[in-house]
Design a protein around this motif. Sequence first.
Motif, PDB file in Angstrom:
ATOM      1  N   PHE A   1     -23.102  11.471   3.655  1.00 29.53           N
ATOM      2  CA  PHE A   1     -22.803  10.239   4.377  1.00 29.53           C
ATOM      3  C   PHE A   1     -21.395   9.760   4.046  1.00 29.53           C
ATOM      4  O   PHE A   1     -20.637   9.375   4.927  1.00 29.53           O
ATOM      5  CB  PHE A   1     -23.824   9.158   4.032  1.00 29.53           C
ATOM      6  CG  PHE A   1     -23.456   7.806   4.568  1.00 29.53           C
ATOM      7  CD1 PHE A   1     -23.072   6.774   3.710  1.00 29.53           C
ATOM      8  CD2 PHE A   1     -23.474   7.556   5.925  1.00 29.53           C
ATOM      9  CE1 PHE A   1     -22.714   5.527   4.206  1.00 29.53           C
ATOM     10  CE2 PHE A   1     -23.108   6.308   6.436  1.00 29.53           C
ATOM     11  CZ  PHE A   1     -22.741   5.303   5.572  1.00 29.53           C
ATOM     12  N   ASN A   2     -21.056   9.807   2.756  1.00 29.04           N
ATOM     13  CA  ASN A   2     -19.740   9.338   2.336  1.00 29.04           C
ATOM     14  C   ASN A   2     -19.372   9.990   1.007  1.00 29.04           C
ATOM     15  O   ASN A   2     -20.234  10.272   0.189  1.00 29.04           O
ATOM     16  CB  ASN A   2     -19.743   7.818   2.150  1.00 29.04           C
ATOM     17  CG  ASN A   2     -18.354   7.265   1.987  1.00 29.04           C
ATOM     18  OD1 ASN A   2     -17.433   7.602   2.732  1.00 29.04           O
ATOM     19  ND2 ASN A   2     -18.161   6.411   0.995  1.00 29.04           N
ATOM     20  N   ILE A   3     -18.074  10.236   0.829  1.00 29.10           N
ATOM     21  CA  ILE A   3     -17.585  10.758  -0.446  1.00 29.10           C
ATOM     22  C   ILE A   3     -16.752   9.669  -1.103  1.00 29.10           C
ATOM     23  O   ILE A   3     -15.760   9.219  -0.524  1.00 29.10           O
ATOM     24  CB  ILE A   3     -16.735  12.020  -0.264  1.00 29.10           C
ATOM     25  CG1 ILE A   3     -17.536  13.102   0.455  1.00 29.10           C
ATOM     26  CG2 ILE A   3     -16.258  12.533  -1.629  1.00 29.10           C
ATOM     27  CD1 ILE A   3     -16.745  14.364   0.740  1.00 29.10           C
ATOM     28  N   ASN A   4     -17.155   9.244  -2.270  1.00 28.15           N
ATOM     29  CA  ASN A   4     -16.389   8.233  -3.001  1.00 28.15           C
ATOM     30  C   ASN A   4     -15.271   8.940  -3.760  1.00 28.15           C
ATOM     31  O   ASN A   4     -14.451   9.607  -3.153  1.00 28.15           O
ATOM     32  CB  ASN A   4     -17.315   7.415  -3.881  1.00 28.15           C
ATOM     33  CG  ASN A   4     -18.264   6.578  -3.036  1.00 28.15           C
ATOM     34  OD1 ASN A   4     -17.961   6.210  -1.891  1.00 28.15           O
ATOM     35  ND2 ASN A   4     -19.436   6.277  -3.565  1.00 28.15           N
ATOM     36  N   ALA A   5     -15.237   8.858  -5.070  1.00 28.54           N
ATOM     37  CA  ALA A   5     -14.149   9.496  -5.806  1.00 28.54           C
ATOM     38  C   ALA A   5     -14.272  11.014  -5.789  1.00 28.54           C
ATOM     39  O   ALA A   5     -15.364  11.565  -5.764  1.00 28.54           O
ATOM     40  CB  ALA A   5     -14.131   9.004  -7.252  1.00 28.54           C
ATOM     41  N   MET A   6     -13.114  11.658  -5.783  1.00 28.35           N
ATOM     42  CA  MET A   6     -13.050  13.106  -5.967  1.00 28.35           C
ATOM     43  C   MET A   6     -12.099  13.370  -7.133  1.00 28.35           C
ATOM     44  O   MET A   6     -11.180  12.583  -7.380  1.00 28.35           O
ATOM     45  CB  MET A   6     -12.550  13.807  -4.702  1.00 28.35           C
ATOM     46  CG  MET A   6     -13.443  13.577  -3.501  1.00 28.35           C
ATOM     47  SD  MET A   6     -12.947  14.519  -2.049  1.00 28.35           S
ATOM     48  CE  MET A   6     -13.617  16.146  -2.447  1.00 28.35           C
TER      49      MET A   6
ATOM     50  N   SER B   1     -11.621   6.996  -2.561  1.00 36.07           N
ATOM     51  CA  SER B   1     -11.665   7.173  -1.107  1.00 36.07           C
ATOM     52  C   SER B   1     -10.506   6.452  -0.428  1.00 36.07           C
ATOM     53  O   SER B   1     -10.079   6.835   0.667  1.00 36.07           O
ATOM     54  CB  SER B   1     -12.998   6.675  -0.551  1.00 36.07           C
ATOM     55  OG  SER B   1     -13.206   5.320  -0.905  1.00 36.07           O
ATOM     56  N   GLY B   2      -9.985   5.445  -1.100  1.00 35.36           N
ATOM     57  CA  GLY B   2      -8.849   4.711  -0.557  1.00 35.36           C
ATOM     58  C   GLY B   2      -7.503   5.306  -0.892  1.00 35.36           C
ATOM     59  O   GLY B   2      -6.474   4.822  -0.420  1.00 35.36           O
ATOM     60  N   GLY B   3      -7.511   6.330  -1.740  1.00 33.05           N
ATOM     61  CA  GLY B   3      -6.269   7.028  -2.053  1.00 33.05           C
ATOM     62  C   GLY B   3      -5.621   6.665  -3.378  1.00 33.05           C
ATOM     63  O   GLY B   3      -4.544   7.181  -3.702  1.00 33.05           O
ATOM     64  N   SER B   4      -6.247   5.818  -4.161  1.00 23.57           N
ATOM     65  CA  SER B   4      -5.696   5.506  -5.487  1.00 23.57           C
ATOM     66  C   SER B   4      -5.893   6.701  -6.409  1.00 23.57           C
ATOM     67  O   SER B   4      -6.969   7.306  -6.416  1.00 23.57           O
ATOM     68  CB  SER B   4      -6.386   4.278  -6.076  1.00 23.57           C
ATOM     69  OG  SER B   4      -6.126   3.145  -5.284  1.00 23.57           O
TER      70      SER B   4
END
Length: 122
Positions: free
Chosen positions: A29-34, A53-56
């Motif tokens: 459904f969604n990937i948070n941190a990688m 997920s926001g690019g930080s």
Amino acid sequence: QVQLVESGGGFVQAGGSLRLSCAASGSIFNINAMAWYRQAPGKQRELVADITSGGSTNYAESVKGRFTISRDNAKKVAYLQMNSLKPDDTAVYYCNAKIVRSRLTRNEYDYWGQGTQVTVSS
């Protein structure tokens, strides 16, 4: 089922570059941190870099200025661009992702790839 598949490892001389990729697939459904971790022979697994997920982004001190983590949320792929490689970077590199599989429960689970070998010769 969810799978993380890494690619891009290999053998390179000191000072060279490699780009690792980690592709997620399956019921997502969604990937948070990688994140990328690495483990050298006889050493503990360590965090190399992570990205929200926001690019930080966040980097281990040993790779700051040399490695860059990025992601393509639409493709469900994370990358690790590694420049100015050193023999100390030799390790198996693992992809990690915190994945939400159900929009109903929103539970987050940890997934790992199988690892890809990076060898840097002096």
